[in-house]
Design a protein around this motif. Structure first.
Motif, PDB file in Angstrom:
ATOM      1  N   VAL A 259      12.860  12.553  -5.489  1.00 21.13           N
ATOM      2  CA  VAL A 259      11.437  12.226  -5.597  1.00 21.13           C
ATOM      3  C   VAL A 259      11.221  11.170  -6.681  1.00 21.13           C
ATOM      4  O   VAL A 259      10.507  10.182  -6.485  1.00 21.13           O
ATOM      5  CB  VAL A 259      10.625  13.516  -5.889  1.00 21.13           C
ATOM      6  N   ILE A 260      11.885  11.350  -7.829  1.00 12.13           N
ATOM      7  CA  ILE A 260      11.742  10.393  -8.927  1.00 12.13           C
ATOM      8  C   ILE A 260      12.329   9.037  -8.532  1.00 12.13           C
ATOM      9  O   ILE A 260      11.749   7.982  -8.801  1.00 12.13           O
ATOM     10  CB  ILE A 260      12.408  10.941 -10.207  1.00 12.13           C
ATOM     11  N   THR A 261      13.494   9.061  -7.865  1.00  9.03           N
ATOM     12  CA  THR A 261      14.112   7.802  -7.443  1.00  9.03           C
ATOM     13  C   THR A 261      13.210   7.076  -6.443  1.00  9.03           C
ATOM     14  O   THR A 261      13.067   5.851  -6.491  1.00  9.03           O
ATOM     15  CB  THR A 261      15.498   8.075  -6.801  1.00  9.03           C
ATOM     16  N   PHE A 262      12.597   7.831  -5.540  1.00  6.10           N
ATOM     17  CA  PHE A 262      11.670   7.249  -4.560  1.00  6.10           C
ATOM     18  C   PHE A 262      10.511   6.578  -5.299  1.00  6.10           C
ATOM     19  O   PHE A 262      10.098   5.455  -4.973  1.00  6.10           O
ATOM     20  CB  PHE A 262      11.131   8.344  -3.626  1.00  6.10           C
ATOM     21  N   SER A 263      10.000   7.261  -6.319  1.00  5.78           N
ATOM     22  CA  SER A 263       8.874   6.727  -7.083  1.00  5.78           C
ATOM     23  C   SER A 263       9.285   5.448  -7.816  1.00  5.78           C
ATOM     24  O   SER A 263       8.586   4.423  -7.747  1.00  5.78           O
ATOM     25  CB  SER A 263       8.401   7.795  -8.087  1.00  5.78           C
ATOM     26  N   ILE A 264      10.418   5.490  -8.493  1.00  4.92           N
ATOM     27  CA  ILE A 264      10.881   4.316  -9.258  1.00  4.92           C
ATOM     28  C   ILE A 264      11.148   3.146  -8.316  1.00  4.92           C
ATOM     29  O   ILE A 264      10.730   2.010  -8.577  1.00  4.92           O
ATOM     30  CB  ILE A 264      12.172   4.661 -10.049  1.00  4.92           C
TER      31      ILE A 264
ATOM     32  N   GLY B 221       0.830  -1.210   0.000  1.00  8.36           N
ATOM     33  CA  GLY B 221       0.000   0.000   0.000  1.00  8.36           C
ATOM     34  C   GLY B 221       0.861   1.256   0.000  1.00  8.36           C
ATOM     35  O   GLY B 221       0.614   2.206  -0.755  1.00  8.36           O
ATOM     36  N   LEU B 222       1.900   1.232   0.817  1.00  6.37           N
ATOM     37  CA  LEU B 222       2.801   2.391   0.857  1.00  6.37           C
ATOM     38  C   LEU B 222       3.555   2.557  -0.464  1.00  6.37           C
ATOM     39  O   LEU B 222       3.745   3.675  -0.935  1.00  6.37           O
ATOM     40  CB  LEU B 222       3.814   2.251   2.001  1.00  6.37           C
ATOM     41  N   TYR B 223       4.015   1.429  -1.058  1.00  6.47           N
ATOM     42  CA  TYR B 223       4.708   1.540  -2.359  1.00  6.47           C
ATOM     43  C   TYR B 223       3.823   2.291  -3.350  1.00  6.47           C
ATOM     44  O   TYR B 223       4.277   3.175  -4.070  1.00  6.47           O
ATOM     45  CB  TYR B 223       4.975   0.174  -3.012  1.00  6.47           C
ATOM     46  N   LEU B 224       2.539   1.883  -3.376  1.00 10.62           N
ATOM     47  CA  LEU B 224       1.617   2.458  -4.358  1.00 10.62           C
ATOM     48  C   LEU B 224       1.397   3.946  -4.094  1.00 10.62           C
ATOM     49  O   LEU B 224       1.476   4.770  -5.005  1.00 10.62           O
ATOM     50  CB  LEU B 224       0.271   1.721  -4.315  1.00 10.62           C
ATOM     51  N   VAL B 225       1.155   4.268  -2.827  1.00  9.12           N
ATOM     52  CA  VAL B 225       0.896   5.678  -2.489  1.00  9.12           C
ATOM     53  C   VAL B 225       2.120   6.531  -2.818  1.00  9.12           C
ATOM     54  O   VAL B 225       2.008   7.596  -3.441  1.00  9.12           O
ATOM     55  CB  VAL B 225       0.516   5.817  -1.003  1.00  9.12           C
ATOM     56  N   MET B 226       3.297   6.050  -2.414  1.00 11.42           N
ATOM     57  CA  MET B 226       4.523   6.839  -2.637  1.00 11.42           C
ATOM     58  C   MET B 226       4.849   6.942  -4.127  1.00 11.42           C
ATOM     59  O   MET B 226       5.186   8.016  -4.631  1.00 11.42           O
ATOM     60  CB  MET B 226       5.710   6.210  -1.890  1.00 11.42           C
ATOM     61  N   ALA B 227       4.773   5.805  -4.825  1.00 11.16           N
ATOM     62  CA  ALA B 227       5.130   5.826  -6.254  1.00 11.16           C
ATOM     63  C   ALA B 227       4.232   6.809  -7.008  1.00 11.16           C
ATOM     64  O   ALA B 227       4.723   7.643  -7.788  1.00 11.16           O
ATOM     65  CB  ALA B 227       4.988   4.427  -6.845  1.00 11.16           C
TER      66      ALA B 227
END
Lengths: 130, 464
Positions: B360-365, B101-107
């Motif tokens: 931010v982009i690295t966090f998303s990827i 759930g966190l992966y999805l929200v953060m990405a």
């Protein structure tokens, strides 16, 4: 038959606190890498490399077509030199690589083990305590 | 509390509306991703040269094909908001589900922030062309996120219908650009023979390129978030997702072909708007205008889809008490997870204004990559716990377990690529997920109703 687990009710203050805590953790993890400045290394190397190069299209190794496209994009040799001489540093630090592998693998192992324990509680309540 | 508010006067729970069809699913998936063909993919060129970018495009294309195959089977069987999060809850367990759930929200929230920044930068570029220098981008960033959040608040049908229209137009612009460079005749417009070079970093550059290769497709798995709002999940999700994957493979290859035939790789590898630059090099003001509008459309469609997906994931976390239950409410009139939509607006804007776009982009990827890693053992467990024939599956993907093993192998290669470019960020982001996991185990899990975590009408899983 066992009784199902009844969770406590969470008050508004607790909900706000939990939400803020997660956000603080996110912002902290965004900021921490700045302390290491690891990504700055490549740029610094590129800057120092471009400072020592005599710039002309020939010295930059650009053929005729490449020169034409650079010019169309608004670049002269001096301006293009920074981009052309920029190089990433792919040197591998074995210790950091091992630490990274351990962290990623450890994270997934921890998560699978704890999840499995929690999942058994879920299945037990769902199928045994009807 | 919210639990009470999400029920009507006659105590029937309010559900989200089932109004979407396969085209909306296509628009959700492709809409989120297509901006990556207009910008971002080209950083693969900087990482390893033009050929490395093409190899990354196809290798990561294979990774995402595996993702789409696995996702189509599991989501067509576990049709509920939250997508992979709900899958994790039913197949692996609560802690994994919390993390997914966190992966999805953060990405998606971080991708939304990056998209809004792109819109702001485009407006600035447009203003410069028209003679207004130094336009402040911030109001455009806020306006983009706020308008799309309002749309998401009002209803999913209008939200994704808008995505369908603007995503199709953006994709069509890539086709027009491709046709306008006379692709069958080398040396007339395209100059691949003169511009393509050997691998400047060797094969290590190819591996490094895999990290940004994810930009070609990042977010296609978001189609699963709409599982609770489609009329027929078993048909719409596989059709929309696999159709989206095919669209993206075509778009990615076209994009690479056109851009590398027009620009030296050293320029392309750092360009902010490479497709707009390609149109500029062709010297046609109509093409320039078309690519300007298409880039804006792609960024808006992506931000729109990201708000849709992030809010569904956050809503699901709240509904199951993994996060505060306040967020688990559905609007009584519009049937949208309105509190989650509103909550994520200031978060997305604040990410955009941190000035840490790289991070931010690295966090998303990386959040996306962690999610794909989860899918591998999720798929293996799914087939083991409920073998074929034991439950109804909307779709059965072929060649199991080859896609899962291939996906895990490619995920490992992409972790290594991230280590090469953003090692410190990788560790920092992992630290976030580890701390969040410990916090969940020690504090949040006590608020979770155990039996409520399994809602599918399935038999008891084998081995449990």
């Amino acid at each position: 038959m066992n009784k199902n687990y009844t969770p406590p009710k969470q008050g508004m203050f607790g909900q706000i606190f939990d939400t803020i805590l997660v956000l603080v953790l996110v912002y902290a993890s965004l900021m921490v890498p700045l302390l290491f400045k690891a990504e700055a290394k490549a740029e610094a190397a590129a800057a120092s490399a471009s400072a020592h190069v005599q710039v002309s299209w020939q010295s930059l190794g650009q053929n005729e077509i490449q020169q034409q496209q650079w010019v169309k994009l608004g670049y002269d040799p001096e301006k293009a030199a920074t981009l052309i001489n920029s190089r990433f540093d792919y040197t591998i630090d074995p210790l950091m690589l091992i630490i990274t592998i351990l962290v990623v693998a450890g994270y997934f192992i921890f998560m699978l083990k704890v999840s499995d324990k929690q999942y058994r509680e879920v299945i037990k309540e769902k199928f045994d305590n009807k | 509390m919210a639990k009470d508010k999400i029920t009507t006067s006659n105590s029937k729970p309010i559900a989200m509306l089932k109004v979407l069809n396969p085209f909306h699913i296509w628009a959700l998936g492709v809409g989120i991703v297509l901006v990556g063909e207009f910008m971002g993919w080209n950083f693969t060129v900087g990482k390893g040269g033009a050929y490395a970018s093409l190899i990354a495009c196809w290798v990561i294309g294979l990774l995402y094909t595996c993702v789409a195959m696995i996702d189509s089977e599991v989501t067509s069987t576990v049709a509920a908001a939250g997508g992979q999060y709900t899958q994790a809850k039913h197949i692996v367990g609560p802690l994994m589900a919390f993390n997914v759930g966190l992966y999805l929200v953060m990405a998606y929230t971080m991708l939304c922030a990056a998209d809004a920044l792109v819109v702001g930068d485009l407006m600035k570029s447009g203003a410069e062309v028209m003679g207004y220098a130094n336009l402040d981008t911030k109001p455009f960033v806020v306006l983009t996120v706020a308008f799309l959040a309002w749309l998401n608040y009002r209803g999913v049908f209008a939200t994704l219908t808008l995505n369908l229209v603007i995503t199709f137009l953006a994709f069509a612009s890539l086709i027009v650009l491709f046709l306008s460079v006379d692709p069958l005749h080398q040396g007339v417009v395209l100059q691949h023979q003169a511009l393509l070079t050997d691998l400047p970093y060797g094969w290590i550059g190819v591996v490094a390129a895999l990290q940004f290769g994810m930009w070609y497709y990042l977010g296609i798995e978001g189609t699963c978030q709409a599982a609770e709002e489609v009329r027929s999940a078993g048909r719409s999700i596989p059709l929309g997702t696999m159709g989206g994957m095919m669209t993206l493979l075509v778009a990615a290859t076209i994009t690479w072909f056109v851009a590398t035939g027009l620009m030296p790789w050293q320029y392309l590898g750092q360009a902010v708007t490479p497709m707009y630059d390609a149109a500029t090099l062709l010297g046609s003001s109509q093409l320039q205008l078309m690519l300007f509008v298409a880039t804006a459309f792609a960024a808006i469609a992506s931000a729109n889809g990201c708000i849709n997906d992030a809010s569904r994931a956050w809503f699901s976390l709240g509904r199951d008490r993994y996060m505060p239950v306040f967020f688990g409410a559905i609007h009584p009139k519009y049937r949208t997870p309105y509190r989650s939509v509103l909550f994520l607006v200031p978060i997305a804007i604040s990410f955009a204004f941190t000035g840490l776009l790289d991070q931010v982009i690295t966090f998303s990827i990386l959040s996306g990559l962690l999610g794909y890693t989860f899918m591998t053992f999720n798929m293996i467990k799914f087939r083991k716990m409920w073998p074929l024939g034991s439950i109804h599956r909307g779709y059965i993907h072929p060649f199991h377990p080859i896609p899962a093993i291939t996906l895990l192998t490619l995920c490992c290669a992409t972790y290594f690529a991230t280590f090469l470019g953003y090692g410190a960020s990788l560790l920092s982001i992992m630290a976030f997920y580890i701390l969040a996991s410990i916090w969940f185990v020690l504090r949040r899990y006590k608020f979770v109703k155990r039996a409520d975590q399994f809602t599918m009408p399935w038999p008891r899983p084998k081995g449990y």
